[in-house]
Design a protein around this motif. Sequence first.
Motif, PDB file in Angstrom:
ATOM      1  N   GLN A  46      27.670  34.021  45.557  1.00  0.00           N
ATOM      2  CA  GLN A  46      28.489  34.326  44.389  1.00  0.00           C
ATOM      3  C   GLN A  46      29.506  35.416  44.739  1.00  0.00           C
ATOM      4  O   GLN A  46      29.133  36.519  45.137  1.00  0.00           O
ATOM      5  CB  GLN A  46      27.608  34.801  43.235  1.00  0.00           C
ATOM      6  CG  GLN A  46      28.381  35.312  42.029  1.00  0.00           C
ATOM      7  CD  GLN A  46      29.281  34.244  41.432  1.00  0.00           C
ATOM      8  OE1 GLN A  46      28.819  33.146  41.129  1.00  0.00           O
ATOM      9  NE2 GLN A  46      30.560  34.549  41.266  1.00  0.00           N
ATOM     10  N   PRO A  47      30.811  35.135  44.620  1.00  0.00           N
ATOM     11  CA  PRO A  47      31.808  36.181  44.875  1.00  0.00           C
ATOM     12  C   PRO A  47      31.972  37.120  43.678  1.00  0.00           C
ATOM     13  O   PRO A  47      31.867  36.701  42.515  1.00  0.00           O
ATOM     14  CB  PRO A  47      33.089  35.393  45.133  1.00  0.00           C
ATOM     15  CG  PRO A  47      32.904  34.102  44.404  1.00  0.00           C
ATOM     16  CD  PRO A  47      31.424  33.814  44.398  1.00  0.00           C
ATOM     17  N   TYR A  48      32.232  38.382  43.991  1.00  0.00           N
ATOM     18  CA  TYR A  48      32.520  39.404  42.980  1.00  0.00           C
ATOM     19  C   TYR A  48      33.858  40.054  43.316  1.00  0.00           C
ATOM     20  O   TYR A  48      34.232  40.153  44.490  1.00  0.00           O
ATOM     21  CB  TYR A  48      31.436  40.481  42.957  1.00  0.00           C
ATOM     22  CG  TYR A  48      30.169  40.053  42.246  1.00  0.00           C
ATOM     23  CD1 TYR A  48      29.927  40.426  40.928  1.00  0.00           C
ATOM     24  CD2 TYR A  48      29.229  39.267  42.893  1.00  0.00           C
ATOM     25  CE1 TYR A  48      28.773  40.024  40.275  1.00  0.00           C
ATOM     26  CE2 TYR A  48      28.072  38.854  42.248  1.00  0.00           C
ATOM     27  CZ  TYR A  48      27.851  39.238  40.935  1.00  0.00           C
ATOM     28  OH  TYR A  48      26.710  38.834  40.286  1.00  0.00           O
ATOM     29  N   PHE A  49      34.555  40.476  42.281  1.00  0.00           N
ATOM     30  CA  PHE A  49      35.779  41.247  42.469  1.00  0.00           C
ATOM     31  C   PHE A  49      35.473  42.687  42.115  1.00  0.00           C
ATOM     32  O   PHE A  49      34.962  42.987  41.032  1.00  0.00           O
ATOM     33  CB  PHE A  49      36.909  40.714  41.593  1.00  0.00           C
ATOM     34  CG  PHE A  49      38.238  41.382  41.846  1.00  0.00           C
ATOM     35  CD1 PHE A  49      38.852  41.263  43.082  1.00  0.00           C
ATOM     36  CD2 PHE A  49      38.861  42.122  40.855  1.00  0.00           C
ATOM     37  CE1 PHE A  49      40.082  41.870  43.335  1.00  0.00           C
ATOM     38  CE2 PHE A  49      40.083  42.722  41.089  1.00  0.00           C
ATOM     39  CZ  PHE A  49      40.692  42.606  42.332  1.00  0.00           C
ATOM     40  N   VAL A  50      35.768  43.602  43.037  1.00  0.00           N
ATOM     41  CA  VAL A  50      35.479  45.024  42.874  1.00  0.00           C
ATOM     42  C   VAL A  50      36.803  45.767  42.785  1.00  0.00           C
ATOM     43  O   VAL A  50      37.679  45.604  43.642  1.00  0.00           O
ATOM     44  CB  VAL A  50      34.656  45.558  44.058  1.00  0.00           C
ATOM     45  CG1 VAL A  50      34.300  47.027  43.830  1.00  0.00           C
ATOM     46  CG2 VAL A  50      33.383  44.732  44.250  1.00  0.00           C
ATOM     47  N   THR A  51      36.952  46.601  41.768  1.00  0.00           N
ATOM     48  CA  THR A  51      38.230  47.248  41.513  1.00  0.00           C
ATOM     49  C   THR A  51      37.992  48.570  40.802  1.00  0.00           C
ATOM     50  O   THR A  51      36.940  48.756  40.170  1.00  0.00           O
ATOM     51  CB  THR A  51      39.121  46.322  40.648  1.00  0.00           C
ATOM     52  OG1 THR A  51      40.417  46.890  40.515  1.00  0.00           O
ATOM     53  CG2 THR A  51      38.513  46.110  39.272  1.00  0.00           C
ATOM     54  N   PRO A  52      38.920  49.544  40.875  1.00  0.00           N
ATOM     55  CA  PRO A  52      38.752  50.779  40.117  1.00  0.00           C
ATOM     56  C   PRO A  52      38.618  50.498  38.626  1.00  0.00           C
ATOM     57  O   PRO A  52      39.364  49.689  38.067  1.00  0.00           O
ATOM     58  CB  PRO A  52      40.040  51.567  40.435  1.00  0.00           C
ATOM     59  CG  PRO A  52      40.447  51.069  41.785  1.00  0.00           C
ATOM     60  CD  PRO A  52      40.096  49.599  41.771  1.00  0.00           C
ATOM     61  N   ALA A  53      37.679  51.156  37.999  1.00  0.00           N
ATOM     62  CA  ALA A  53      37.404  50.892  36.587  1.00  0.00           C
ATOM     63  C   ALA A  53      38.575  51.274  35.694  1.00  0.00           C
ATOM     64  O   ALA A  53      38.745  50.701  34.610  1.00  0.00           O
ATOM     65  CB  ALA A  53      36.144  51.649  36.163  1.00  0.00           C
ATOM     66  N   ASP A  54      39.413  52.221  36.132  1.00  0.00           N
ATOM     67  CA  ASP A  54      40.526  52.666  35.295  1.00  0.00           C
ATOM     68  C   ASP A  54      41.804  51.864  35.525  1.00  0.00           C
ATOM     69  O   ASP A  54      42.854  52.182  34.968  1.00  0.00           O
ATOM     70  CB  ASP A  54      40.797  54.158  35.513  1.00  0.00           C
ATOM     71  CG  ASP A  54      41.199  54.491  36.945  1.00  0.00           C
ATOM     72  OD1 ASP A  54      41.286  53.555  37.769  1.00  0.00           O
ATOM     73  OD2 ASP A  54      41.405  55.684  37.240  1.00  0.00           O
ATOM     74  N   GLY A  55      41.735  50.837  36.366  1.00  0.00           N
ATOM     75  CA  GLY A  55      42.898  49.999  36.611  1.00  0.00           C
ATOM     76  C   GLY A  55      43.883  50.564  37.614  1.00  0.00           C
ATOM     77  O   GLY A  55      44.955  49.978  37.823  1.00  0.00           O
ATOM     78  N   SER A  56      43.555  51.661  38.253  1.00  0.00           N
ATOM     79  CA  SER A  56      44.457  52.269  39.227  1.00  0.00           C
ATOM     80  C   SER A  56      44.442  51.492  40.540  1.00  0.00           C
ATOM     81  O   SER A  56      43.634  50.582  40.737  1.00  0.00           O
ATOM     82  CB  SER A  56      44.062  53.731  39.474  1.00  0.00           C
ATOM     83  OG  SER A  56      42.739  53.803  39.992  1.00  0.00           O
ATOM     84  N   VAL A  57      45.320  51.874  41.458  1.00  0.00           N
ATOM     85  CA  VAL A  57      45.396  51.202  42.741  1.00  0.00           C
ATOM     86  C   VAL A  57      44.144  51.492  43.564  1.00  0.00           C
ATOM     87  O   VAL A  57      43.575  52.584  43.495  1.00  0.00           O
ATOM     88  CB  VAL A  57      46.664  51.644  43.511  1.00  0.00           C
ATOM     89  CG1 VAL A  57      46.581  53.124  43.896  1.00  0.00           C
ATOM     90  CG2 VAL A  57      46.898  50.782  44.753  1.00  0.00           C
TER      91      VAL A  57
END
Length: 271
Positions: free
Chosen positions: A136-147
């Motif tokens: 299963q792929p997951y997308f990991v990103t800053p929670a605040d939407g920043s770069v």
Amino acid sequence: MCGRFAASRRPEDLTGLFHVERWDPVETLAPDWNVAPTKEVYAVLERPLKDAADGRPVRQLRTLTWGLVPSWAKTPEGAARLINARAETVHEKPSFRKAFLQRRCVLPADGYYEWMTGADERQREEEGRKKRPRKQPYFVTPADGSVFAMAGLYEFWRDATLPPDHPRAWWTTCSVITTEAETTPLAVAPAEGPSALADIHPRMPVMLTPDRWDAWLDPARTDTDELRALIAPPWGGLMRAHPVATAVSNVRNNGPELREELVAPEEPTLF
């Protein structure tokens, strides 16, 4: 590790965000929601401009090829194997140690993809069965939407088989530095699934928080201990992760829908 990420920000936005002094519009890249090894990526770096009289380091936005080719390599064939450099050993590995001291960069991303091995798959692997459910792929990103500012290295490689003025005589390549994945709880976790990044995969890209950008990019900094301190994992609770469709597993698929959150992880499909 980091083997796939998304990078859709416009260069005009990146130049402002990172206070870039020099960017050539000729190097504009299209938004890419499925960046794979050997593709061109944006990198923020500091070095003197070619033929500049003062030799002052200038912050630039450049396009590099993902997959580092050491300057001493005889051929570039191994680039796809050097997409990552381990933070624990980057200062001592022959492929990376010189770049670590002299050629550091920031690789801007929206976030990265990682594939989680489920309990059913681990059991199948232990039992030696050949057919396995897809991860299963997951997308990991800053929670605040920043770069997502990934710590990186870049290197130059000269193709001695071509004349110096040939457009492919010089290769400029890069690698993403990785570290142990965080075990602290995610800022935003899926309703069902992992509660920490380490539950998805044991490694993750080093994320540089804005307070570390200037020091990391400064080519005058060459103290190994100081540089290693900059790539120590940031404090926890900065990230979110959500399941995405397995379409991202195919590098030919590309589009913003690849990052869209699934209501729940997809059911395993045998292949």
